[in-house]
Design an enzyme around this catalytic site. Structure first.
Site, PDB file in Angstrom:
ATOM      1  N   HIS A   1     -12.844  -1.586  -6.730  1.00  0.00           N
ATOM      2  CA  HIS A   1     -14.155  -0.771  -6.564  1.00  0.00           C
ATOM      3  C   HIS A   1     -13.840   0.520  -6.889  1.00  0.00           C
ATOM      4  O   HIS A   1     -15.021   1.973  -7.449  1.00  0.00           O
ATOM      5  CB  HIS A   1     -15.796  -1.285  -5.352  1.00  0.00           C
ATOM      6  CG  HIS A   1     -15.203  -0.846  -4.175  1.00  0.00           C
ATOM      7  ND1 HIS A   1     -15.751  -1.211  -3.428  1.00  0.00           N
ATOM      8  CD2 HIS A   1     -14.437   0.076  -3.802  1.00  0.00           C
ATOM      9  CE1 HIS A   1     -15.482  -0.388  -2.284  1.00  0.00           C
ATOM     10  NE2 HIS A   1     -14.362  -0.221  -2.797  1.00  0.00           N
TER      11      HIS A   1
ATOM     12  N   ASP B   1       0.547  -0.917  -0.209  1.00  0.00           N
ATOM     13  CA  ASP B   1       0.160  -0.511  -0.092  1.00  0.00           C
ATOM     14  C   ASP B   1       0.936   1.151  -0.337  1.00  0.00           C
ATOM     15  O   ASP B   1       2.361   1.059   0.707  1.00  0.00           O
ATOM     16  CB  ASP B   1      -0.796  -0.290   1.315  1.00  0.00           C
ATOM     17  CG  ASP B   1      -2.425   1.005   1.116  1.00  0.00           C
ATOM     18  OD1 ASP B   1      -2.773   1.652   0.456  1.00  0.00           O
ATOM     19  OD2 ASP B   1      -3.328  -0.226   0.690  1.00  0.00           O
TER      20      ASP B   1
HETATM   21  C1  SAM Z   1     -11.147   1.134  -0.052  1.00  0.00           C
HETATM   22  S1  SAM Z   1      -9.854   0.709   0.699  1.00  0.00           S
HETATM   23  C2  SAM Z   1      -9.570  -1.069   1.036  1.00  0.00           C
HETATM   24  C3  SAM Z   1      -8.634  -1.260   1.973  1.00  0.00           C
HETATM   25  C4  SAM Z   1      -8.229  -2.824   2.526  1.00  0.00           C
HETATM   26  N1  SAM Z   1      -8.139  -3.604   1.084  1.00  0.00           N
HETATM   27  C5  SAM Z   1      -9.649  -3.184   3.461  1.00  0.00           C
HETATM   28  O1  SAM Z   1     -10.655  -4.302   2.497  1.00  0.00           O
HETATM   29  O2  SAM Z   1     -10.287  -2.965   4.099  1.00  0.00           O
HETATM   30  C6  SAM Z   1      -8.562   0.820  -0.486  1.00  0.00           C
HETATM   31  C7  SAM Z   1      -6.684   0.866  -0.063  1.00  0.00           C
HETATM   32  O3  SAM Z   1      -6.126   1.140  -1.409  1.00  0.00           O
HETATM   33  C8  SAM Z   1      -5.114   1.949  -1.098  1.00  0.00           C
HETATM   34  N2  SAM Z   1      -4.454   2.600  -2.486  1.00  0.00           N
HETATM   35  C9  SAM Z   1      -5.084   3.549  -3.370  1.00  0.00           C
HETATM   36  N3  SAM Z   1      -4.398   3.572  -4.341  1.00  0.00           N
HETATM   37  C10 SAM Z   1      -3.245   3.064  -4.516  1.00  0.00           C
HETATM   38  C11 SAM Z   1      -2.153   2.892  -5.298  1.00  0.00           C
HETATM   39  N4  SAM Z   1      -1.778   3.642  -6.365  1.00  0.00           N
HETATM   40  N5  SAM Z   1      -0.363   1.983  -4.679  1.00  0.00           N
HETATM   41  C12 SAM Z   1      -1.592   1.595  -3.377  1.00  0.00           C
HETATM   42  N6  SAM Z   1      -2.593   1.388  -2.758  1.00  0.00           N
HETATM   43  C13 SAM Z   1      -3.577   2.134  -3.041  1.00  0.00           C
HETATM   44  C14 SAM Z   1      -5.768   2.421  -0.096  1.00  0.00           C
HETATM   45  O4  SAM Z   1      -3.933   3.443   0.499  1.00  0.00           O
HETATM   46  C15 SAM Z   1      -6.509   2.206   0.478  1.00  0.00           C
HETATM   47  O5  SAM Z   1      -5.528   1.359   1.724  1.00  0.00           O
END
Ligand code: SAM
Length: 333
Positions: free
Chosen positions: A247, A201
């Site tokens: 999503h 992440d």
């Molecule tokens: C909706 S959250 C889901 C977190 C976890 N997988 C869950 O189900 O609780 C989306 C995650 O994607 C990460 N994220 C967003 N853009 C990203 C990127 N370009 N590269 C890596 N992680 C990213 C965010 O920091 C966040 O932790």
């Protein structure tokens, strides 16, 4: 028109039009910390208001309304206790849903104020309100970012069901892509002692995750890798987990993430996607929230199938988890 007869259509409109009552009443009680005060025992609205330095009559009216929705218990007029639902609002508890109530009452509520503009223009309502995307906002607001991680993890009881829903014992490693604070990975590592984890992440997200993994005694079995899943994901994993990541993004962006996973996966590896599927009732609401706060969407099984096919995966099975979440299992095509 017969004004004396209960018109079920009018009742429906009344219910739908006033949805904001629920969000904001829950937000106010959570922000004030009512559930934490009630953990000391039953209290009157006056006693609560005195401690919280708020208006007693107004607090009483918020609480009696929430009781009517099943949040808190009204022991007698003006006297309140926690119930099973309100206990989820206590701060600093494992799995607390307090931050979820605050997120919906604050940032998401504000973003939804521009839903009409978002539907008219195709922009995301969050961007219209805040001048940046949700994830850019979180990157610049670390306390809110930590609260967002907790909101995502809070009450996500379906994570506990993942190790049972699918047998991970043939695999040695799981890469949790966009894994947030590791809420999905922690129960998996706990259940499968041979499994090693990689939590991938943004760097700022991983700092907080490190503390959680340490508390659970799992830090040694989990590597924290910072990065951007649009560029690449850590190579050589046997299972790639994408929980509530796809999503957030458009089809084109999802294909970039999925193709990066396809490139990184070992032969015989598996892809696990956790998402709700349209047209489930929770998925339909969550889809609108995605429309408001991101450029993403909730998808049908067919749409997920197409994304997987177009990125070199084949959807094999769909497992049911609580709260309408599905575990979509795929392998390299
Ligand atoms: C909706 S959250 C889901 C977190 C976890 N997988 C869950 O189900 O609780 C989306 C995650 O994607 C990460 N994220 C967003 N853009 C990203 C990127 N370009 N590269 C890596 N992680 C990213 C965010 O920091 C966040 O932790």
């Amino acid at each position: 028109m017969n004004w004396g007869i209960d018109d079920s259509g009018a009742h429906t409109i009344q219910q739908v039009a006033t949805g904001l009552y629920r969000t904001q009443a829950l937000y106010v009680a959570t922000k004030l910390g009512v559930a934490d005060l009630l953990s000391q025992g039953t209290q009157s609205a006056e006693a609560l208001a005195l401690q919280l330095k708020v208006h007693p009559d107004r607090l009483n009216r918020v609480l009696r309304y929430l009781c009517s929705l099943g949040v808190f218990e009204q022991v007698e007029a003006g006297l309140y206790a926690n119930n099973a639902a309100s206990l989820h609002l206590k701060a600093n508890e494992q799995g607390s849903m307090g931050d979820l109530a605050l997120l919906f009452g604050e940032e998401f509520y504000q973003a939804w104020g521009s839903l009409l503009e978002a539907v008219r223009t195709g922009r995301d309502a969050f961007g219209i309100e805040f001048g940046c995307s949700l994830f850019e906002y979180l990157e610049d607001n670390q306390p809110r970012a930590r609260a967002f991680d907790r909101a995502m993890a809070g009450g996500s009881t379906f994570f506990e069901a993942v190790p049972e829903a699918y047998d991970f014992s043939p695999f040695q490693s799981v890469v949790d892509v966009g894994g947030g604070n590791g809420a999905a990975l922690i129960p998996l590592l706990a259940q499968y002692p041979r499994l090693k984890g990689v939590l991938f992440d943004a760097a700022s997200v991983l700092e907080a995750a490190a503390r959680d993994l340490d508390r659970q005694g799992l830090a040694e079995r989990c590597q924290l890798v910072p990065g951007d899943f649009f560029k690449s994901v850590p190579a050589g994993g046997a299972v790639y987990l994408l929980s509530r990541v796809l999503h957030d993004w458009t089809d084109e962006q999802c294909l970039r993430i999925l193709r990066n996973c396809r490139e990184a996966i070992v032969p015989g590896g598996k892809l696990k996607v956790l998402e709700r599927l349209v047209p489930g009732p929770l998925a339909l609401g969550a889809d609108l929230n995605m429309l408001a706060v991101t450029q993403g969407r909730e998808r049908t099984r067919e749409e997920m199938d197409a994304l997987m096919r177009n990125s070199g995966f084949a959807l094999e099975q769909v497992h049911e988890l609580p709260l309408e979440v599905k575990l979509l299992a795929a392998g390299p095509a």
